[in-house]
Motif scaffolding. Structure first.
Motif, PDB file in Angstrom:
ATOM      1  N   ARG A   1      -4.532  -6.061   1.721  1.00 35.23           N
ATOM      2  CA  ARG A   1      -3.033  -6.224   2.404  1.00 35.23           C
ATOM      3  C   ARG A   1      -2.324  -7.936   2.077  1.00 35.23           C
ATOM      4  O   ARG A   1      -1.856  -8.103   1.909  1.00 35.23           O
TER       5      ARG A   1
ATOM      6  N   VAL B   1       2.070  -5.286   5.241  1.00 34.12           N
ATOM      7  CA  VAL B   1       1.977  -4.337   4.551  1.00 34.12           C
ATOM      8  C   VAL B   1       1.239  -2.992   4.613  1.00 34.12           C
ATOM      9  O   VAL B   1       0.201  -3.316   5.470  1.00 34.12           O
TER      10      VAL B   1
ATOM     11  N   ASP C   1      -6.329   0.727   6.049  1.00 35.66           N
ATOM     12  CA  ASP C   1      -5.928  -0.624   5.261  1.00 35.66           C
ATOM     13  C   ASP C   1      -7.108  -1.157   5.729  1.00 35.66           C
ATOM     14  O   ASP C   1      -7.857  -1.403   6.498  1.00 35.66           O
TER      15      ASP C   1
ATOM     16  N   VAL D   1      -1.507   0.100   2.792  1.00 33.62           N
ATOM     17  CA  VAL D   1      -1.724   0.604   1.016  1.00 33.62           C
ATOM     18  C   VAL D   1      -0.935   2.021   0.854  1.00 33.62           C
ATOM     19  O   VAL D   1      -2.009   2.840   2.100  1.00 33.62           O
TER      20      VAL D   1
ATOM     21  N   TRP E   1       2.330   0.884  -2.493  1.00 33.54           N
ATOM     22  CA  TRP E   1       2.054  -0.005  -1.404  1.00 33.54           C
ATOM     23  C   TRP E   1       3.276  -0.031  -0.771  1.00 33.54           C
ATOM     24  O   TRP E   1       4.329   0.142  -1.332  1.00 33.54           O
TER      25      TRP E   1
END
Length: 484
Positions: free
Chosen positions: A155, A175, A150, A177, A326
């Motif tokens: 994020r 978060v 990530d 990805v 996501w």
């Protein structure tokens, strides 16, 4: 005989002199002949200048010019002033390789009423290209060394976007990805399996791809019926007690394919179930950005960020070709999802996503897309009311599809076949049933995302012809049966 374009460059072709015996000029000549005969040096390919080739092979320039001269005299090479030395435009090879067959792009029907496809004619090409260029121009050199994982700015940007656009309770640490919604589902399903989950409660009907991904990770999919208020939470609780399932996959913003939002009462009931059984809800944020009669409904995740996984992507809002999605994860699930080592989108793609979100590219694209889809949906509804007034249309004013109930006695599968004969893509709602053979109303799921506006009336006219053809056949069949 092989012929290729004469603008190909073959300076990096490996010539292995050690594979042959004799003086250097003989070995180089044999190596070049072998490269041509095997197709590694195709017809028309440009060879490196003699000085460069000599330096790369560690031989004198005379060795290269001698070989070039001999092969040019035989017509194998073509040496012209100003255009360098090339393999002759047409040469014989000892073992010609088969010509690569062009891959034909998948042909989509002219009248595309298949659901789940956005308007590909209006994919945000220019906005994404600008975001990509700005991301590359503004990225420090050291960041370009990153290979995977990530990217922190991506994020941050996703957390900010989801907080304001979906009312999610998200920070950058929550978060992840992904390569899309299906990739996100795969990661979550694998993590849940590792934590001891063996079953997943799924809406019936629902998008089949997500169920298939879960099943591939050895989660048994347990169907739960859907009605005009969304997934039946009472039935979900009963199925959970019966099977021990403590994970559920739902589409609360706009259920696919029935086309309804999850009611406020059932939202509360779903969260209460998850808390009571120490369970988790996977919220597929399908179609959430497209609501035409009011503001979109906020994410379920905001009600219980400790019990809900929010999964989304750019597949429907922009184009599936971007391959970016996501997850917003509860704190207790983050280490398990991140610890599986799944590959993230490339650093460049994540930096472009960052710019796409922070510079307002996605916002501008969504404003235009909502206006187009709203007009197209209204045109489709008007055409259906005119041509098929007895067919009920259901689904809220949202998303990229609606549901059409067929007349009594008309089977959806037969209409799909009749539509295909007219170059119209149609979908039987049974395709999305967990148990497609069980009795169900005869309904079509009509997508309008990728249907060109000028073709709406003609598409509905052909759909009407298909429905009437099937209805006539059914009447004729009943008449024959009665006569017997």
């Amino acid at each position: 005989m092989t012929e290729v374009q004469t603008n190909s460059v073959a300076w990096e072709t490996l010539l292995d002199l050690s594979a042959f015996d004799g003086p250097r000029h003989v070995r180089l000549e044999l190596a070049v002949r072998d490269a041509i005969a095997t197709g590694r040096l195709p017809a028309g390919a440009a060879l490196p200048p003699s000085r460069l080739l000599a330096a790369s092979l560690g031989v004198s320039r005379w060795v290269v010019t001698e070989v070039y001269g001999r092969l040019a005299a035989e017509g194998i090479l073509d040496a012209r002033t100003g255009s360098g030395t090339r393999v002759a435009a047409r040469v014989g090879v000892a073992a010609a390789r088969p010509e690569p067959q062009p891959v034909e792009p998948e042909r989509r029907p002219r009248f595309d009423l298949a659901p789940g496809v956005p308007d590909l004619r209006h994919a945000p090409r220019a906005l994404w290209l600008r975001a990509m260029g700005e991301a590359l121009a503004g990225t420090p050199d050291a960041e370009l060394f990153r290979l995977d994982g990530d990217v922190a700015p991506a994020r941050d940007a996703l957390a900010a976007y989801l907080s304001r656009a979906r009312f999610a309770r998200a920070d950058a640490d929550a978060v992840v990805v992904t390569h899309g919604a299906a990739d996100g589902m795969r990661r979550v399903a694998r993590a849940l399996r590792g934590l001891g989950h063996r079953a997943l409660l799924v809406e019936d009907p629902s998008w089949h791809r997500m169920r298939q991904v879960a099943a591939a990770e050895s989660l048994a999919c347990v169907p739960v019926r859907v009605d005009e208020h969304g997934v039946d939470v009472d039935a979900l609780v009963a199925a959970s007690v019966r099977t021990g399932a403590r994970a559920a996959l739902v589409t609360p913003a706009h259920q696919f394919p029935v086309g309804v939002p999850l009611s406020a009462e059932r939202r509360e009931g779903l969260i209460a179930w998850a808390r009571a059984c120490d369970g988790v809800v996977i919220e597929d944020d399908y179609d959430a950005e497209f609501r035409y009669d009011r503001r979109p409904i906020g994410a379920l995740q905001a009600m219980a960020p400790d019990r809900v996984v929010l999964a989304g992507s750019l597949s429907k809002t922009a184009t599936p070709a971007l391959g970016i999605g996501w997850l917003v994860l509860p704190s207790w699930l983050r280490a398990d999802v991140r610890g599986m080592g799944a590959a993230a989108p490339s650093t460049i793609d994540q930096l472009a996503l960052t710019r796409f979100l922070t510079a307002g590219g996605l916002d501008r694209h969504l404003r235009g897309a909502r206006a187009r889809y709203r007009r197209r949906r209204e045109a489709l509804l008007a055409a259906l009311a005119q041509s098929l007034p007895d067919c009920r249309v259901s689904g809220i004013a949202a998303g990229l599809h609606l549901v059409l109930d067929l007349p009594r006695g008309v089977r959806a599968a037969e209409v799909v076949r009749a539509g295909a004969a007219r170059d119209v893509a149609l979908t039987d709602i049974r395709r999305y049933r967990v148990s497609p053979d069980e009795p169900a109303p005869e309904r079509l799921v009509l997508g309008y995302g990728d249907l060109a506006d000028p073709l709406v009336d003609e598409a509905v006219g052909l759909l009407t012809d298909a429905v009437r053809e099937v209805a006539a056949r059914e009447v004729a069949a009943r008449g024959v049966g009665a006569a017997r």
